[in-house]
Write an enzyme that holds these catalytic residues in place. Structure first.
Site, mmCIF file in Angstrom:
data_model
loop_
_atom_site.group_PDB
_atom_site.id
_atom_site.type_symbol
_atom_site.label_atom_id
_atom_site.label_comp_id
_atom_site.label_asym_id
_atom_site.label_seq_id
_atom_site.Cartn_x
_atom_site.Cartn_y
_atom_site.Cartn_z
ATOM 1 N N GLU A 38 0.827 -1.218 0.000
ATOM 2 C CA GLU A 38 0.000 0.000 0.000
ATOM 3 C C GLU A 38 0.855 1.259 0.000
ATOM 4 O O GLU A 38 0.404 2.305 -0.452
ATOM 5 C CB GLU A 38 -0.939 0.022 1.223
ATOM 6 C CG GLU A 38 -2.206 -0.774 0.997
ATOM 7 C CD GLU A 38 -3.289 -0.544 2.048
ATOM 8 O OE1 GLU A 38 -3.064 0.194 3.026
ATOM 9 O OE2 GLU A 38 -4.375 -1.112 1.881
ATOM 10 N N LYS A 83 -14.385 -0.403 -3.666
ATOM 11 C CA LYS A 83 -15.486 -0.060 -2.757
ATOM 12 C C LYS A 83 -16.622 0.591 -3.542
ATOM 13 O O LYS A 83 -17.790 0.280 -3.334
ATOM 14 C CB LYS A 83 -15.001 0.912 -1.668
ATOM 15 C CG LYS A 83 -14.062 0.287 -0.665
ATOM 16 C CD LYS A 83 -13.725 1.267 0.424
ATOM 17 C CE LYS A 83 -12.564 0.751 1.260
ATOM 18 N NZ LYS A 83 -12.011 1.758 2.148
ATOM 19 N N HIS A 136 9.088 -26.687 -1.603
ATOM 20 C CA HIS A 136 8.498 -27.828 -2.310
ATOM 21 C C HIS A 136 7.287 -27.397 -3.134
ATOM 22 O O HIS A 136 6.524 -28.232 -3.603
ATOM 23 C CB HIS A 136 8.129 -28.919 -1.308
ATOM 24 C CG HIS A 136 9.325 -29.437 -0.579
ATOM 25 N ND1 HIS A 136 9.971 -30.604 -0.912
ATOM 26 C CD2 HIS A 136 10.049 -28.900 0.446
ATOM 27 C CE1 HIS A 136 11.023 -30.780 -0.120
ATOM 28 N NE2 HIS A 136 11.088 -29.753 0.713
HETATM 29 O O1 PA5 Z 1 -3.491 1.025 5.907
HETATM 30 C C1 PA5 Z 1 -4.630 1.434 5.738
HETATM 31 O O2 PA5 Z 1 -4.923 2.619 5.916
HETATM 32 C C2 PA5 Z 1 -5.762 0.496 5.354
HETATM 33 O O3 PA5 Z 1 -5.329 -0.778 5.083
HETATM 34 C C3 PA5 Z 1 -6.788 0.424 6.469
HETATM 35 O O4 PA5 Z 1 -6.150 -0.015 7.632
HETATM 36 C C4 PA5 Z 1 -7.944 -0.508 6.137
HETATM 37 O O5 PA5 Z 1 -8.510 -0.145 4.912
HETATM 38 C C5 PA5 Z 1 -9.005 -0.453 7.223
HETATM 39 O O6 PA5 Z 1 -9.489 0.836 7.390
HETATM 40 P P1 PA5 Z 1 -10.272 1.277 8.659
HETATM 41 O O7 PA5 Z 1 -9.400 1.110 9.845
HETATM 42 O O8 PA5 Z 1 -10.629 2.713 8.405
HETATM 43 O O9 PA5 Z 1 -11.509 0.402 8.769
#
Ligand code: PA5
Length: 445
Positions: free
Chosen positions: A287, A422, A308
């Site tokens: 990310e 989303k 393996h």
């Molecule tokens: O690193 C990030 O920001 C994302 O992976 C969030 O942690 C994830 O989308 C979950 O979001 P939230 O904590 O708002 O539910």
């Protein structure tokens, strides 16, 4: 403090060219430390280890002790992405491999939900909850993420039916934004104890906030040692130096990516307890770096099992990858291979040897074979899998991620791409407000 070794890259690297990547990484280090780079409103994670409030640790301990007093033996931690992977990786790493089967009862079992939308998963979670004394930690920074919201609606109803609304308000703790989001509104209304995810800490950097610390403490694990290890890393990595492990890691992975077209980094472990460290690391790097049409794809293998399955590809398939190996110096349990009079399995050449010695030789042999096969090797080594070393490791990867992403030229702290699915999901689920998108997406089907 962990050690970083890039000797396994030497035969692939042109020293003069590599030097320019060290300079780039040192510049990126300055950008991170000056707190003037892109996404600089999300740097709160940098000083979490040294600035963790004692009052927050006491509140966490009070909840653990209160739930223990109520006989809680199952904690359902609800969250997705950064709101679950940190806690999951620490709990898996520090727990007995067979704790569940041994029915070790010294601390509640922590299980995770809200990280998928599988109906079977939730139904089976309820089967388990029926049998147990349950509490719940619901975690969402935004407070609006669909997966945890769906899981929480179901778990909340279950807890309220089983214990009544007043008791449910003691057995449910929410971790979310200070002011915004549906989860905050709901928590205020229901009177839940809440912890705040600081505004300046993104989900994937939040393991050392209550997001990670409360589930880890609920599992009976040593959050103080975890923070101590992270503090050690915070102190050591703040020193600007060509030998700084974060600078070396950032320089080498950017060199391999840009000069040698190594587009995939595989995080390798030789201890099943580290499987979820890799899952956490994949989110952190995926990310943070995978945007603007660039970035190294983070992958992982669990060896020796995956030798393996994936071993063939890594040895001889497309030459697109390098490996970062988590080397654990010593095992904390001892199993020695004894001599056998008949030696039918022909293993007497190993008699008197520890199993971990064989593991280390498998690791070393694999590493040398992969170098011969064109796969550069980075090694991250630490003494043992305990809370202190894990704290150090997690902070190292966070800090190095900031340096590496800045060296690559991207903002490490945003994740614009996660919104795309989303929008489509809401359109397909006909969420109010998505009417136009619903019409448009249905035409594509
Ligand atoms: O690193 C990030 O920001 C994302 O992976 C969030 O942690 C994830 O989308 C979950 O979001 P939230 O904590 O708002 O539910």
């Amino acid at each position: 403090m962990l050690k970083l070794n890039v000797k396994g890259c030497e035969s692939f690297v042109d020293a003069a060219k590599y030097d320019s990547y060290v300079k780039k990484a040192l510049h990126a280090f300055d950008v991170l430390e000056s707190e003037k780079g892109a996404g600089n409103d999300f740097l709160g994670w940098k000083h979490l280890p040294s600035e963790v409030p004692a009052s927050m640790l006491r509140e966490i301990e009070d909840i653990r002790a209160d739930w223990a007093g109520r006989g809680v033996n199952l904690v359902i931690a609800i969250g997705i992405g950064g709101s679950y992977l940190g806690a999951k990786c620490v709990i898996e790493a520090l727990s007995h491999n067979f704790g569940k089967q041994l029915k070790k009862k010294d601390a509640p079992e922590v299980v995770f939900a809200g990280n998928n939308l599988s109906e079977e998963y939730l139904a089976e979670l309820m089967d388990l909850a029926q049998e147990r004394n349950v509490a719940c930690i619901v975690i969402s920074k935004s407070g609006t993420t669909t997966e945890p919201a769906v899981a929480f609606r179901i778990v909340k109803q279950f807890i309220e039916e089983k214990y009544g609304k007043a008791e449910a308000a003691i057995r449910i703790v929410a971790i979310t934004d200070a002011k915004r989001g549906a989860l905050k509104t709901l928590s205020n209304q229901e009177g839940y104890k809440t912890f705040v995810v600081p505004d300046n800490v993104g989900g994937r950097f939040s393991v050392l906030t209550p997001v990670g610390l409360l589930p880890i403490a609920a599992a009976g694990l040593d959050v103080k040692a975890l923070l101590e290890g992270a503090r050690e890393a915070e102190k050591k990595l703040a020193v600007k130096d060509e030998e700084n492990p974060a600078v070396v890691y950032a320089a080498m992975r950017n060199y391999l990516f840009s000069e040698l077209d190594k587009k995939v980094e595989i995080l390798v472990n030789y201890n099943p307890k580290l499987t979820y460290v890799a899952e956490w690391w994949k989110q952190l790097y995926g990310e943070s770096e995978g945007k603007d049409g660039t970035g190294i794809f983070p992958a992982s293998v669990n060896n020796t099992a995956d030798l393996h399955s994936m071993g063939q590809f890594i040895q001889e398939g497309s030459r697109v990858m390098f490996e970062t190996v988590l080397h654990v110096e010593k095992a904390q349990r001892s199993v020695v291979i004894e001599a056998d009079e008949q030696n039918l399995d022909q293993l007497n050449f190993l008699s008197g040897k520890h199993v971990e010695h064989c593991n280390h030789m498998a690791e070393l042999g694999t590493r040398l074979a992969h170098i011969d096969g064109g796969v550069p090797q980075i090694e991250v080594s630490f003494e043992k899998v305990d809370a202190y070393n894990l704290g150090c490791l997690l902070y190292f990867f966070e800090f190095a991620c900031g340096v590496s992403a800045y060296a690559l030229g991207v903002n490490p702290f945003n994740q614009p791409g996660v919104e795309a699915y989303k929008k489509n999901m809401f359109a397909l689920l006909e969420k109010p407000g998505y009417e136009e998108a619903t019409k448009a997406i249905k035409q594509r089907l």
